[in-house]
Design a protein around this motif. Structure first.
Motif, PDB file in Angstrom:
ATOM      1  N   TYR A 130       0.844  -1.192   0.000  1.00 19.83           N
ATOM      2  CA  TYR A 130       0.000   0.000   0.000  1.00 19.83           C
ATOM      3  C   TYR A 130       0.883   1.248   0.000  1.00 19.83           C
ATOM      4  O   TYR A 130       1.965   1.273   0.584  1.00 19.83           O
ATOM      5  N   GLY A 131       0.377   2.293  -0.620  1.00 21.40           N
ATOM      6  CA  GLY A 131       1.133   3.542  -0.701  1.00 21.40           C
ATOM      7  C   GLY A 131       0.912   4.173  -2.059  1.00 21.40           C
ATOM      8  O   GLY A 131      -0.162   4.048  -2.648  1.00 21.40           O
ATOM      9  N   VAL A 132       1.921   4.848  -2.568  1.00 18.86           N
ATOM     10  CA  VAL A 132       1.860   5.517  -3.860  1.00 18.86           C
ATOM     11  C   VAL A 132       2.909   4.897  -4.774  1.00 18.86           C
ATOM     12  O   VAL A 132       4.090   4.833  -4.422  1.00 18.86           O
ATOM     13  N   ALA A 133       2.487   4.439  -5.932  1.00 25.20           N
ATOM     14  CA  ALA A 133       3.373   3.727  -6.855  1.00 25.20           C
ATOM     15  C   ALA A 133       4.580   4.573  -7.235  1.00 25.20           C
ATOM     16  O   ALA A 133       4.441   5.709  -7.675  1.00 25.20           O
ATOM     17  N   GLY A 134       5.759   4.010  -7.034  1.00 22.57           N
ATOM     18  CA  GLY A 134       6.993   4.677  -7.423  1.00 22.57           C
ATOM     19  C   GLY A 134       7.446   5.776  -6.499  1.00 22.57           C
ATOM     20  O   GLY A 134       8.444   6.455  -6.781  1.00 22.57           O
ATOM     21  N   MET A 135       6.737   5.964  -5.356  1.00 23.62           N
ATOM     22  CA  MET A 135       7.090   7.041  -4.433  1.00 23.62           C
ATOM     23  C   MET A 135       7.034   6.529  -2.990  1.00 23.62           C
ATOM     24  O   MET A 135       6.108   6.858  -2.232  1.00 23.62           O
ATOM     25  N   PRO A 136       8.010   5.711  -2.571  1.00 25.62           N
ATOM     26  CA  PRO A 136       8.028   5.222  -1.184  1.00 25.62           C
ATOM     27  C   PRO A 136       8.161   6.378  -0.201  1.00 25.62           C
ATOM     28  O   PRO A 136       8.610   7.471  -0.558  1.00 25.62           O
ATOM     29  N   ASP A 137       7.758   6.140   1.047  1.00 22.63           N
ATOM     30  CA  ASP A 137       7.869   7.200   2.045  1.00 22.63           C
ATOM     31  C   ASP A 137       9.293   7.257   2.586  1.00 22.63           C
ATOM     32  O   ASP A 137      10.190   6.562   2.111  1.00 22.63           O
ATOM     33  N   TYR A 138       9.515   8.100   3.581  1.00 21.83           N
ATOM     34  CA  TYR A 138      10.877   8.357   4.065  1.00 21.83           C
ATOM     35  C   TYR A 138      11.510   7.142   4.739  1.00 21.83           C
ATOM     36  O   TYR A 138      12.736   7.103   4.923  1.00 21.83           O
ATOM     37  N   LEU A 139      10.719   6.151   5.074  1.00 23.36           N
ATOM     38  CA  LEU A 139      11.244   4.904   5.625  1.00 23.36           C
ATOM     39  C   LEU A 139      11.220   3.784   4.591  1.00 23.36           C
ATOM     40  O   LEU A 139      11.353   2.612   4.932  1.00 23.36           O
ATOM     41  N   SER A 140      11.049   4.162   3.320  1.00 23.83           N
ATOM     42  CA  SER A 140      10.986   3.228   2.189  1.00 23.83           C
ATOM     43  C   SER A 140       9.773   2.309   2.250  1.00 23.83           C
ATOM     44  O   SER A 140       9.754   1.259   1.608  1.00 23.83           O
ATOM     45  N   ARG A 141       8.755   2.690   3.006  1.00 27.42           N
ATOM     46  CA  ARG A 141       7.505   1.941   3.003  1.00 27.42           C
ATOM     47  C   ARG A 141       6.726   2.278   1.724  1.00 27.42           C
ATOM     48  O   ARG A 141       6.839   3.374   1.197  1.00 27.42           O
ATOM     49  N   GLY A 142       5.955   1.320   1.250  1.00 25.45           N
ATOM     50  CA  GLY A 142       5.257   1.508  -0.012  1.00 25.45           C
ATOM     51  C   GLY A 142       6.114   1.159  -1.211  1.00 25.45           C
ATOM     52  O   GLY A 142       5.762   1.500  -2.348  1.00 25.45           O
ATOM     53  N   SER A 143       7.195   0.434  -1.000  1.00 25.00           N
ATOM     54  CA  SER A 143       8.112   0.116  -2.096  1.00 25.00           C
ATOM     55  C   SER A 143       7.515  -0.839  -3.120  1.00 25.00           C
ATOM     56  O   SER A 143       7.999  -0.927  -4.249  1.00 25.00           O
ATOM     57  N   SER A 144       6.443  -1.563  -2.750  1.00 21.84           N
ATOM     58  CA  SER A 144       5.801  -2.500  -3.679  1.00 21.84           C
ATOM     59  C   SER A 144       4.449  -1.982  -4.169  1.00 21.84           C
ATOM     60  O   SER A 144       3.652  -2.753  -4.710  1.00 21.84           O
ATOM     61  N   ALA A 145       4.185  -0.693  -3.988  1.00 17.84           N
ATOM     62  CA  ALA A 145       2.890  -0.134  -4.386  1.00 17.84           C
ATOM     63  C   ALA A 145       2.672  -0.252  -5.891  1.00 17.84           C
ATOM     64  O   ALA A 145       1.547  -0.490  -6.343  1.00 17.84           O
ATOM     65  N   LYS A 146       3.716  -0.093  -6.676  1.00 10.52           N
ATOM     66  CA  LYS A 146       3.575  -0.237  -8.136  1.00 10.52           C
ATOM     67  C   LYS A 146       3.202  -1.673  -8.483  1.00 10.52           C
ATOM     68  O   LYS A 146       2.374  -1.923  -9.379  1.00 10.52           O
ATOM     69  N   THR A 147       3.791  -2.632  -7.781  1.00  9.65           N
ATOM     70  CA  THR A 147       3.465  -4.031  -8.031  1.00  9.65           C
ATOM     71  C   THR A 147       2.010  -4.312  -7.682  1.00  9.65           C
ATOM     72  O   THR A 147       1.307  -5.038  -8.400  1.00  9.65           O
ATOM     73  N   TYR A 148       1.535  -3.726  -6.580  1.00 10.86           N
ATOM     74  CA  TYR A 148       0.141  -3.917  -6.185  1.00 10.86           C
ATOM     75  C   TYR A 148      -0.794  -3.284  -7.213  1.00 10.86           C
ATOM     76  O   TYR A 148      -1.827  -3.862  -7.581  1.00 10.86           O
ATOM     77  N   ASN A 149      -0.436  -2.105  -7.690  1.00 12.38           N
ATOM     78  CA  ASN A 149      -1.203  -1.453  -8.756  1.00 12.38           C
ATOM     79  C   ASN A 149      -1.303  -2.373  -9.967  1.00 12.38           C
ATOM     80  O   ASN A 149      -2.395  -2.570 -10.525  1.00 12.38           O
ATOM     81  N   ASP A 150      -0.176  -2.956 -10.369  1.00 12.93           N
ATOM     82  CA  ASP A 150      -0.165  -3.846 -11.526  1.00 12.93           C
ATOM     83  C   ASP A 150      -1.002  -5.102 -11.268  1.00 12.93           C
ATOM     84  O   ASP A 150      -1.656  -5.618 -12.180  1.00 12.93           O
ATOM     85  N   PHE A 151      -0.971  -5.606 -10.027  1.00  8.33           N
ATOM     86  CA  PHE A 151      -1.797  -6.755  -9.680  1.00  8.33           C
ATOM     87  C   PHE A 151      -3.269  -6.445  -9.904  1.00  8.33           C
ATOM     88  O   PHE A 151      -4.005  -7.239 -10.510  1.00  8.33           O
ATOM     89  N   VAL A 152      -3.713  -5.300  -9.420  1.00  8.00           N
ATOM     90  CA  VAL A 152      -5.123  -4.927  -9.560  1.00  8.00           C
ATOM     91  C   VAL A 152      -5.511  -4.829 -11.032  1.00  8.00           C
ATOM     92  O   VAL A 152      -6.540  -5.376 -11.465  1.00  8.00           O
ATOM     93  N   MET A 153      -4.694  -4.147 -11.828  1.00  8.33           N
ATOM     94  CA  MET A 153      -5.073  -3.847 -13.201  1.00  8.33           C
ATOM     95  C   MET A 153      -4.865  -5.021 -14.152  1.00  8.33           C
ATOM     96  O   MET A 153      -5.658  -5.207 -15.083  1.00  8.33           O
ATOM     97  N   THR A 154      -3.817  -5.823 -13.936  1.00  9.75           N
ATOM     98  CA  THR A 154      -3.485  -6.866 -14.912  1.00  9.75           C
ATOM     99  C   THR A 154      -3.812  -8.280 -14.453  1.00  9.75           C
ATOM    100  O   THR A 154      -3.854  -9.196 -15.293  1.00  9.75           O
ATOM    101  N   GLU A 155      -4.054  -8.476 -13.161  1.00  8.74           N
ATOM    102  CA  GLU A 155      -4.394  -9.808 -12.683  1.00  8.74           C
ATOM    103  C   GLU A 155      -5.817  -9.861 -12.109  1.00  8.74           C
ATOM    104  O   GLU A 155      -6.631 -10.702 -12.504  1.00  8.74           O
ATOM    105  N   LEU A 156      -6.120  -8.974 -11.176  1.00  9.43           N
ATOM    106  CA  LEU A 156      -7.404  -9.038 -10.497  1.00  9.43           C
ATOM    107  C   LEU A 156      -8.586  -8.734 -11.421  1.00  9.43           C
ATOM    108  O   LEU A 156      -9.547  -9.516 -11.494  1.00  9.43           O
ATOM    109  N   LEU A 157      -8.554  -7.603 -12.104  1.00  9.97           N
ATOM    110  CA  LEU A 157      -9.692  -7.222 -12.942  1.00  9.97           C
ATOM    111  C   LEU A 157      -9.958  -8.229 -14.064  1.00  9.97           C
ATOM    112  O   LEU A 157     -11.119  -8.617 -14.280  1.00  9.97           O
ATOM    113  N   PRO A 158      -8.934  -8.695 -14.777  1.00  8.28           N
ATOM    114  CA  PRO A 158      -9.204  -9.750 -15.776  1.00  8.28           C
ATOM    115  C   PRO A 158      -9.740 -11.034 -15.146  1.00  8.28           C
ATOM    116  O   PRO A 158     -10.580 -11.712 -15.739  1.00  8.28           O
ATOM    117  N   TYR A 159      -9.279 -11.353 -13.939  1.00  9.57           N
ATOM    118  CA  TYR A 159      -9.768 -12.551 -13.243  1.00  9.57           C
ATOM    119  C   TYR A 159     -11.255 -12.428 -12.934  1.00  9.57           C
ATOM    120  O   TYR A 159     -12.024 -13.371 -13.136  1.00  9.57           O
TER     121      TYR A 159
END
Length: 281
Positions: free
Chosen positions: A85-114
């Protein structure tokens, strides 16, 4: 058509991108004829759908004939939630949200087609994404960056404080990540807002805070940060050409806290705003 009850089922989708099994709680109204306009709501932190009384709330609203036909897909968070969770490509100051882009891609390319192919859910109406706290800014990020698919976003007590710099490192309000994303984005509603000339689709936003979400007050103005940060999101959206109340709805709950119980109380207001038979948009 009057829907009398919701059917709740649980499914699991194996995600190659997230490298985990993703649990889905799916809520579908009974007695669909197949010719309805069917809307879709994705919900982050789907494991909290029970605590938010999703099924009970949908049943009550359907029985009162207040909602259009709506499929709710509650996506359970994984152990890596703080990174997904977070903002894709923009981790916070503790590098949290580093996989937000991957989660975005999961929603758009895996979940919705499923949902469309495997579960055969034909979505031909409005499409929304909602979430609470950190899940809220994740939903906002995904909707904002996929305006050709989504129509609306709901954020309950959004973690809009999410920042690229620690408070002790010379932080200013310009370091808030979601606000920065909006400022720097080409998304806009009409020509003339900022310096962008190409208009984007007219997204709609429902933003909620509770007056007791927290006690922190960075600028000591007597207003808690969660409210300040959310109001500033609205200001950034207005600069992009979005307008109130046509595109932006703000719901402030007196006494509302940063918990599932508060969000469950706000849920009917959001659902009626987003998917009411009598448009609240």
């Amino acid at each position: 058509m009057l829907f009398s009850k919701v059917t709740s089922t649980q499914d699991t989708i194996p995600s190659v991108l997230l490298k985990r099994e993703v649990i889905l709680d799916i809520f579908i109204p009974d007695h669909l004829l197949g010719n309805e306009t069917l809307n879709l709501l994705l919900l982050n932190d789907g494991q909290d759908a029970v605590g938010m009384a999703m099924e009970e709330t949908l049943n009550v609203l359907y029985q009162k004939n207040k909602l259009e036909a709506l499929v709710v897909v509650a996506i359970h968070a994984g152990e890596n939630r703080i990174q997904e969770y977070g903002v894709a490509g923009m981790p916070d100051y503790l590098s949290r949200g580093s996989s937000a882009k991957t989660y975005n891609d999961f929603v758009m390319t895996e979940l919705l087609p499923y949902l469309e192919k495997e579960l055969k859910i034909p979505i031909n109406g409005k499409k929304g994404f909602a979430g609470c706290s950190l899940g809220g800014i994740s939903a906002f990020d995904i909707v904002w960056n996929n305006p050709d698919y989504f129509d609306l976003c709901g954020v309950f007590s959004g973690a809009f404080w999410w920042r690229s710099k620690d408070l002790k490192e010379g932080y200013t309000d310009d370091d808030r990540i979601v606000h920065q994303m909006i400022r720097e984005s080409k998304n806009k509603l009409r020509p003339g807002a900022d310096s962008i000339v190409e208009p984007s689709p007219a997204l709609k936003f429902w933003l909620m805070t509770g007056t007791e979400d927290e006690t922190a007050d960075r600028n000591r103005n007597g207003i808690i940060d969660s409210i300040d940060d959310t109001i500033d999101i609205i200001k950034e959206l207005l600069k992009k050409g979005y307008q109130r109340p046509e595109h932006i709805s703000y719901y402030e709950m007196v006494g509302g806290k940063h918990n599932v119980q508060t969000w469950s109380k706000a849920l009917p207001a959001f659902l009626c705003w987003a998917f009411s038979r009598k448009s609240y948009l």
